[in-house]
Design an enzyme around this catalytic site. Structure first.
Site, PDB file in Angstrom:
ATOM      1  N   VAL A 273       0.909  -1.151   0.000  1.00  9.79           N
ATOM      2  CA  VAL A 273       0.000   0.000   0.000  1.00  9.79           C
ATOM      3  C   VAL A 273       0.950   1.202   0.000  1.00  9.79           C
ATOM      4  CG1 VAL A 273      -1.788   1.260   1.255  1.00  9.79           C
ATOM      5  CG2 VAL A 273      -1.833  -1.248   1.205  1.00  9.79           C
ATOM      6  N   PRO A 274       1.169   1.792  -1.179  1.00  8.24           N
ATOM      7  CA  PRO A 274       2.328   2.662  -1.405  1.00  8.24           C
ATOM      8  C   PRO A 274       2.238   4.089  -0.861  1.00  8.24           C
ATOM      9  CG  PRO A 274       1.033   2.502  -3.395  1.00  8.24           C
ATOM     10  CD  PRO A 274       0.382   1.580  -2.389  1.00  8.24           C
ATOM     11  N   CYS A 275       2.265   4.230   0.441  1.00  8.94           N
ATOM     12  CA  CYS A 275       2.249   5.571   1.019  1.00  8.94           C
ATOM     13  C   CYS A 275       3.550   6.311   0.730  1.00  8.94           C
ATOM     14  CB  CYS A 275       1.940   5.528   2.510  1.00  8.94           C
ATOM     15  SG  CYS A 275       3.084   4.555   3.480  1.00  8.94           S
ATOM     16  N   HIS A 276       4.592   5.594   0.299  1.00 10.69           N
ATOM     17  CA  HIS A 276       5.849   6.261  -0.067  1.00 10.69           C
ATOM     18  C   HIS A 276       5.672   7.123  -1.318  1.00 10.69           C
ATOM     19  CE1 HIS A 276       5.908   2.414  -2.290  1.00 10.69           C
ATOM     20  NE2 HIS A 276       6.560   3.086  -3.226  1.00 10.69           N
ATOM     21  N   ARG A 277       4.581   6.932  -2.049  1.00 14.29           N
ATOM     22  CA  ARG A 277       4.334   7.710  -3.272  1.00 14.29           C
ATOM     23  C   ARG A 277       3.648   9.045  -2.998  1.00 14.29           C
ATOM     24  NH1 ARG A 277       2.153   2.440  -6.543  1.00 14.29           N
ATOM     25  NH2 ARG A 277       4.170   1.376  -6.610  1.00 14.29           N
TER      26      ARG A 277
END
Length: 165
Positions: A131-135
């Protein structure tokens, strides 16, 4: 009952939590937690209670970190408030290699003024990397806040833009 496995990872250790056949958490930890088995940093040996599912998740994350995978296909369950789940679902729609601002995520969940709440939801993201919260970045393009640390966030974004870790 939650079980977990801890694996060596480019940024410390990766703790993968699960119940039966569903992943309930993936997070980075920087020190080994007390477990029944030891972790050998030079091997892929897991600590805790690994399973075929945690081994699959770990393999997919390793493939991602080597630039061989852009999506994940393991079962997971997002546990949080309704607002947090809305945010996390929007995060999953951000394509590999792209970023969005906190403001854009807030607008996408129907509350354009909830930028700070989006940041808090990102901080509570239970399924790191997949779940790409780094984006999610600041409005001015800055890298702000990431539970795994800003160095990890920068490395993941570099990887997704065609670089390597």
């Amino acid at each position: 009952m939650n079980s977990y496995a801890v694996y060596p990872f480019d940024f410390g250790f990766l703790k993968i939590e699960y119940e039966e056949n569903v992943i309930t958490g993936i997070k980075t930890i920087h020190e080994k937690e007390p477990v029944n088995a030891t972790i050998k940093e030079s091997s892929n040996a897991a600590a805790g209670k690994s399973s075929a599912l945690t081994d699959k998740v770990y393999a997919q994350i390793c493939e991602y970190l080597r630039g061989k995978r852009k999506t994940f296909d393991f079962p997971y369950e997002l546990r949080g408030t309704e607002f947090q789940k809305k945010v996390w679902n929007v995060l999953c729609s951000i394509p590999y290699g792209e970023t969005r601002t906190y403001k854009e995520i807030a607008a996408a969940v129907g509350n354009p003024k909830a930028c700070r709440a989006v940041g808090m939801a990102n901080n509570k993201n239970p399924i790191a990397i997949a779940v790409p919260c780094h984006r999610v970045i600041g409005a001015n393009g800055s890298l702000t806040g990431y539970a795994g640390g800003l160095n990890m966030k920068k490395a993941l974004l570099l990887l997704e833009s065609g670089g390597t870790i």
